[in-house]
Design an enzyme around this catalytic site. Sequence first.
Site, PDB file in Angstrom:
ATOM      1  N   GLU A   1      34.036  67.527  -6.011  1.00 48.73           N
ATOM      2  CA  GLU A   1      33.576  66.149  -5.823  1.00 48.73           C
ATOM      3  C   GLU A   1      32.998  65.901  -4.436  1.00 48.73           C
ATOM      4  OE1 GLU A   1      36.495  67.022  -7.066  1.00 48.73           O
ATOM      5  OE2 GLU A   1      36.799  66.044  -9.007  1.00 48.73           O
TER       6      GLU A   1
ATOM      7  N   MET B   1      30.550  75.822  17.837  1.00 44.33           N
ATOM      8  CA  MET B   1      30.662  74.740  18.817  1.00 44.33           C
ATOM      9  C   MET B   1      32.083  74.651  19.373  1.00 44.33           C
ATOM     10  SD  MET B   1      28.772  72.688  20.452  1.00 44.33           S
ATOM     11  CE  MET B   1      27.273  72.174  19.587  1.00 44.33           C
TER      12      MET B   1
ATOM     13  N   LYS C   1      40.226  52.725 -16.982  1.00 42.51           N
ATOM     14  CA  LYS C   1      39.835  53.331 -18.255  1.00 42.51           C
ATOM     15  C   LYS C   1      39.803  52.311 -19.391  1.00 42.51           C
ATOM     16  CE  LYS C   1      40.699  57.516 -20.969  1.00 42.51           C
ATOM     17  NZ  LYS C   1      41.524  58.760 -21.058  1.00 42.51           N
TER      18      LYS C   1
ATOM     19  N   PHE D   1      49.944  59.036 -13.642  1.00 39.53           N
ATOM     20  CA  PHE D   1      49.278  60.318 -13.411  1.00 39.53           C
ATOM     21  C   PHE D   1      47.845  60.094 -12.918  1.00 39.53           C
ATOM     22  CE2 PHE D   1      46.644  63.823 -15.176  1.00 39.53           C
ATOM     23  CZ  PHE D   1      47.143  64.859 -14.376  1.00 39.53           C
ATOM     24  N   GLN D   2      47.511  60.720 -11.823  1.00 38.44           N
ATOM     25  CA  GLN D   2      46.198  60.646 -11.176  1.00 38.44           C
ATOM     26  C   GLN D   2      45.820  59.224 -10.774  1.00 38.44           C
ATOM     27  OE1 GLN D   2      43.238  62.955 -13.372  1.00 38.44           O
ATOM     28  NE2 GLN D   2      43.898  64.787 -12.277  1.00 38.44           N
TER      29      GLN D   2
END
Length: 592
Positions: free
Chosen positions: A80, A501, A192, A142-143
């Site tokens: 993602e 760097m 959802k 969940f999630q």
Amino acid sequence: MGIDTARGPNNAPEGHRLSRTEAPAGIAPGQEVSGAEALIWALVEEGVEVVFGYPGGAIMPVYDALYRIGRPRHVLVRHEQGAAHMAEGYARASGRVGVCMATSGPGATNLVTGLASAHMDSVPVLAITGQVATSAIGRDAFQEADVCGVTMPITKHNYSVRRACDIPSVVHEAIYIARTGRPGPVLIDLPKDVANERVRWMPYPPPLDLPGYRPTTAGHPRQIEAAARLVEESRRPLLYVGGGVVTAGAGELVVELAERAQIPVVMTLMGLGAVPGRHPLSLGMLGMHGAAWANYAVQHADLLIAVGARFDDRVTGDVTRFAPGARKIHIDVDPAEIGKNVAVDVPIVGDARRVLEELIPLVAPAGHDAWLEQIRTWQDEYPLLYERTPGVVAPQDVVVALDTLTAGEAVVVTDVGQHQMWVAQFYRFQAPRLQITSGGLGAMGFGLPAAIGARLAVPDRPVVAVVGDGGFLMTVQELAVAAQLQLPLPIVVINNGALGMVRQWQEIFYEGRYAESLLPPGPDLVAIARGFGVPGRRVDRPEEMTAALAEALAAPGPYVLDVVVDPSALVLPMVPPGRAIDEMTGVKGRVE
């Protein structure tokens, strides 16, 4: 600040209509659709052509609607974070809103780095995230993740949608907010059950109702007149141009003002290309790794005209000693930036293009021969120098060769680190939107996915990714996307076997204690590329480098060129932290 759509009526009058490429077919007012289908149809109505995303549980209704409607085009990323950076690259290259999508929980939080990068650099991005059902929100389902709470400080606005009937309005507003005023990322979080809710499609576009959101785009006439007087009174004027000029499409107006009054121009990292790098009045980049002559010009100017720039610390150094003898004009669309870091004499809140259109006719043609001659003397005395080791590729030579082969007209997407600064110093961008980089946040891993997004946004322009070996490995899985789409995309890895760097700062400021900045030998980047079905080549001899680079540029698809460079090369000159910008080390090409 976020909006919970369950709390506010949406009863605005007819609002702003955004352009689109074609009227959508297959949907009619009064037709019953799901919330997910309403979302996809709204994106189609807004002219969105491509969405970068990754599916998951909570956003499956949206993906199902996308599958059935068949528009916009979806690009399946491999992480993602890649979706957010691709949307950034798409937006930065095209000026259009980039759209990314992810499911709830970890999918949503993986977008955060890209959203923060877009926020810091004022890039218009729309992020759409799935959410658990409204009945489960707040129950550690969940999630579940409070993505609105997480992203509130790094988005321009966000929405938690609670009614499917609000979705078209939310999409319309979100894209409008993302692209207007000071652009930035906007997030829509869609539970959802709301995505599954049935509603009737209404005429599009829905009305806009945005009390309190009225970006100021026209500068105050008296302030513009005051600015014109300061320009005419000055003997050593200097234009200081930032990314706001690129965003506003005001580059040609900066050139017009510069030529009209013979004013030299320095640019920030984000402003590179606003004035063509080969223009005689272009002094290139100022600041921590700016050219010495550019920094000297700032410190000796008697008037600094800042346009679309924010006086960030990498530009100013010790802010109390920045441009000490100059009166200052600041033109910026964001009033919060005016006076935030540096006190100014003439503040002008407005869109850079609109303000310059008003200002230029008020400025009389003028010459500043003595001032320009002084700057030419500095350019002769303090050129950009670097050392070469026999038999070893100097990284700066790679950038110089790329500039020569492409005449400064390619879109060059960099990752973050030493190579980013070498590109800024030695690639002379000939137009706006050719320089694409994560400037404010400095997100490693940005380069490859952003280049894929840029390649899709401007298919008729050459696009080159220049990355370091450290950053390349952070998002290397997106090579699968480039291979799947067979994008003509040369990826040039400046391979110094280190986090360059970090190593440079450790060498200069930590007495050479290279704590975890030297990467172990390997892996074989060309073999990795071949594993994704991408051809590649490794070069480590100076005499082979230019031909290999030309080969990569001519490849019909993605190509990885792994260039092994001098690991001891430094980005110079450099302004040490806390110093004024004319207190540079390395002006002679080596640390004094």
